[in-house]
Design a protein around this motif. Sequence first.
Motif, PDB file in Angstrom:
ATOM      1  N   VAL A  48      -3.787  33.969  48.784  1.00 47.64           N
ATOM      2  CA  VAL A  48      -5.223  33.817  48.582  1.00 47.64           C
ATOM      3  C   VAL A  48      -5.719  34.592  47.358  1.00 47.64           C
ATOM      4  O   VAL A  48      -5.333  35.733  47.111  1.00 47.64           O
ATOM      5  N   GLU A  49      -6.566  33.936  46.585  1.00 45.03           N
ATOM      6  CA  GLU A  49      -7.224  34.543  45.432  1.00 45.03           C
ATOM      7  C   GLU A  49      -8.735  34.576  45.594  1.00 45.03           C
ATOM      8  O   GLU A  49      -9.404  35.434  45.016  1.00 45.03           O
ATOM      9  N   GLU A  50      -9.255  33.613  46.348  1.00 46.24           N
ATOM     10  CA  GLU A  50     -10.714  33.531  46.501  1.00 46.24           C
ATOM     11  C   GLU A  50     -11.051  33.070  47.904  1.00 46.24           C
ATOM     12  O   GLU A  50     -10.402  32.176  48.459  1.00 46.24           O
ATOM     13  N   ILE A  51     -12.078  33.685  48.473  1.00 44.92           N
ATOM     14  CA  ILE A  51     -12.546  33.370  49.817  1.00 44.92           C
ATOM     15  C   ILE A  51     -14.044  33.129  49.781  1.00 44.92           C
ATOM     16  O   ILE A  51     -14.789  33.900  49.185  1.00 44.92           O
ATOM     17  N   GLN A  52     -14.454  32.051  50.427  1.00 41.53           N
ATOM     18  CA  GLN A  52     -15.871  31.863  50.717  1.00 41.53           C
ATOM     19  C   GLN A  52     -16.017  31.681  52.215  1.00 41.53           C
ATOM     20  O   GLN A  52     -15.375  30.818  52.813  1.00 41.53           O
ATOM     21  N   LEU A  53     -16.853  32.500  52.824  1.00 39.66           N
ATOM     22  CA  LEU A  53     -17.112  32.414  54.248  1.00 39.66           C
ATOM     23  C   LEU A  53     -18.554  32.015  54.472  1.00 39.66           C
ATOM     24  O   LEU A  53     -19.467  32.551  53.841  1.00 39.66           O
ATOM     25  N   ALA A  54     -18.750  31.064  55.365  1.00 37.25           N
ATOM     26  CA  ALA A  54     -20.101  30.625  55.702  1.00 37.25           C
ATOM     27  C   ALA A  54     -20.166  30.463  57.214  1.00 37.25           C
ATOM     28  O   ALA A  54     -19.367  31.038  57.943  1.00 37.25           O
ATOM     29  N   GLY A  55     -21.098  29.684  57.683  1.00 37.13           N
ATOM     30  CA  GLY A  55     -21.233  29.636  59.126  1.00 37.13           C
ATOM     31  C   GLY A  55     -21.860  28.362  59.633  1.00 37.13           C
ATOM     32  O   GLY A  55     -21.813  27.342  58.966  1.00 37.13           O
ATOM     33  N   GLY A  56     -22.460  28.639  60.771  1.00 37.96           N
ATOM     34  CA  GLY A  56     -22.773  29.893  61.407  1.00 37.96           C
ATOM     35  C   GLY A  56     -23.146  31.009  60.427  1.00 37.96           C
ATOM     36  O   GLY A  56     -23.568  30.779  59.310  1.00 37.96           O
ATOM     37  N   GLU A  57     -22.974  32.226  60.906  1.00 37.14           N
ATOM     38  CA  GLU A  57     -23.285  33.401  60.088  1.00 37.14           C
ATOM     39  C   GLU A  57     -22.044  34.294  60.007  1.00 37.14           C
ATOM     40  O   GLU A  57     -21.652  34.928  60.998  1.00 37.14           O
ATOM     41  N   PRO A  58     -21.389  34.345  58.833  1.00 33.79           N
ATOM     42  CA  PRO A  58     -20.100  35.046  58.735  1.00 33.79           C
ATOM     43  C   PRO A  58     -20.184  36.543  58.953  1.00 33.79           C
ATOM     44  O   PRO A  58     -19.196  37.159  59.347  1.00 33.79           O
ATOM     45  N   THR A  59     -21.337  37.153  58.706  1.00 31.99           N
ATOM     46  CA  THR A  59     -21.429  38.611  58.822  1.00 31.99           C
ATOM     47  C   THR A  59     -21.492  39.098  60.266  1.00 31.99           C
ATOM     48  O   THR A  59     -21.520  40.305  60.507  1.00 31.99           O
ATOM     49  N   ILE A  60     -21.503  38.162  61.237  1.00 35.98           N
ATOM     50  CA  ILE A  60     -21.459  38.549  62.646  1.00 35.98           C
ATOM     51  C   ILE A  60     -20.311  37.848  63.370  1.00 35.98           C
ATOM     52  O   ILE A  60     -20.229  37.893  64.599  1.00 35.98           O
ATOM     53  N   ASN A  61     -19.419  37.196  62.615  1.00 38.67           N
ATOM     54  CA  ASN A  61     -18.331  36.420  63.188  1.00 38.67           C
ATOM     55  C   ASN A  61     -17.094  37.299  63.362  1.00 38.67           C
ATOM     56  O   ASN A  61     -16.530  37.805  62.386  1.00 38.67           O
ATOM     57  N   LYS A  62     -16.652  37.488  64.593  1.00 38.27           N
ATOM     58  CA  LYS A  62     -15.546  38.388  64.914  1.00 38.27           C
ATOM     59  C   LYS A  62     -14.262  38.000  64.188  1.00 38.27           C
ATOM     60  O   LYS A  62     -13.558  38.863  63.638  1.00 38.27           O
ATOM     61  N   THR A  63     -13.939  36.711  64.159  1.00 36.85           N
ATOM     62  CA  THR A  63     -12.703  36.265  63.508  1.00 36.85           C
ATOM     63  C   THR A  63     -12.747  36.503  62.012  1.00 36.85           C
ATOM     64  O   THR A  63     -11.764  36.982  61.415  1.00 36.85           O
ATOM     65  N   MET A  64     -13.871  36.194  61.402  1.00 35.75           N
ATOM     66  CA  MET A  64     -13.986  36.367  59.950  1.00 35.75           C
ATOM     67  C   MET A  64     -13.953  37.845  59.556  1.00 35.75           C
ATOM     68  O   MET A  64     -13.302  38.229  58.577  1.00 35.75           O
ATOM     69  N   ILE A  65     -14.634  38.672  60.319  1.00 38.12           N
ATOM     70  CA  ILE A  65     -14.616  40.112  60.028  1.00 38.12           C
ATOM     71  C   ILE A  65     -13.207  40.662  60.235  1.00 38.12           C
ATOM     72  O   ILE A  65     -12.734  41.518  59.474  1.00 38.12           O
TER      73      ILE A  65
END
Length: 470
Positions: free
Chosen positions: A226-243
């Motif tokens: 991986v070189e670049e990640i974009q996280l969205a949602g839902g809301e990624p800043t409260i997502n257990k898996t993404m965190i």
Amino acid sequence: MEHPTWSISCLIIKSAYNLLDGFATVLKAYFSGEGAHAKGVPEMSNHSDVFCALPWVHLNINPDGAATLCCQSHHPLREENGKPLNLQTHSLEEIWNSSALRGIRADMVAGKPVPHCFACHHNEKIGAGSYRLVANQRWQATVDADLCEGGQTRPPRYFDLRVGNLCNLKCVICKSLYSSQIERDPVHGPWTEASYQRLEHRFEGSDDWDQAPEILDEIVAISRNVEEIQLAGGEPTINKTMIGWLNHLCETGKAAQIHLGLVTNFINVNPRIYNLLPAFKSVDLKLSIDGYGGVYDYVRYPGKWDYLIRNVEKAKSTRSDIQFYVMPVLNVYNFLHIFDLLEWSDKQGFHCHATLARGVNYIDSRLLPPVTRRRIHDRLEDYVSAGRAAGLDGAGLRGRLAPWLAEIDATDFNPETRARHIDSFMKFTNDLDRSRSLNFRERFPMLYQDIVAYYGPWRAEGRFYDGRRA
């Protein structure tokens, strides 16, 4: 590395097309079996209007697990038997090396348009720029170096993941697919057509597939390059898996080589996020903001503008080089008032990229009366003039909104369709106002007057509100 801004300029578009000329030779050699770096193969620059680098580097998952080519595509990837590819039922490796993605790669090299790319081709046609052009500029060199035999590529370098619909807001433009709050809302939920599909998933011992430990394990395994990640949602800043994934990248030291982008409402941020941001090579915060002040509070309910500003300032304190983007979605509620947000964004030095709400006809900007559209045109000229006086690029400022204004005029509803959708808009607004103790007429007095002057008296009834607060 410097990233292209989401305010796509003519210079970026021109650069993207130029980059494809040399790249096409490599691709043709790849699919003709002559090797990844064969020479003497005729260039394929005439196919640059359909080619996109993303199928070679990018993996996109939607909130309910559905796999699509990218976030701009609503055309599902499918197995040869027609079954949709979905993270609830397929592993990430199965999706990445599927016949669907290999077929898209082959079609693009052959210069064949693919239905998955309709949105980008449409936006380019109206002069609004596209995700495809930005992606080609960003990823051309990576794809050039990574081509391998057999129609498969190396593991993805760029991830755009929306794992689950957990969200803290229920915005007027949103749907159950993207918001658990709307999915549970007895008033807003029934209005939305894009439901969050829960399939008979492959994870034993987990009620919610998106929280299954195996999901995080799969993400870690396939993201080794991986070189670049974009996280969205839902809301990624409260997502257990993404965190959990971000935390793993920080603990292993890989974060220092990764560009991180968060598409976020940035209202109810898990405190761990602030501690993780400094570890990444670069950070883009793409703020989902559809209005300024009280307009924001109405359209991004139950979000509060003051909370958003507090969290933005806190993020700034974690590192000085965060790139902020403001990402408003233009709709019938906010279009007339969007200039307050644009002016705030300019003063902050944030990038801005507006898009049109589509697929929810009862909030579509095409419902705006002619007099309101003229007001928007006038305010756009005032905004551009003020920007020029402040030393900003007037053409760039106008380009943020002018293509969208032209599109709503060019694709306007016919009278019968307009009448049907404005009736739904009024009922939808009544439902939300009554269930949320809001008041559209007081928040948007000029827009309210324009609407009743053009369409007639405001309807009194709603559709789903039964007297309870949602």
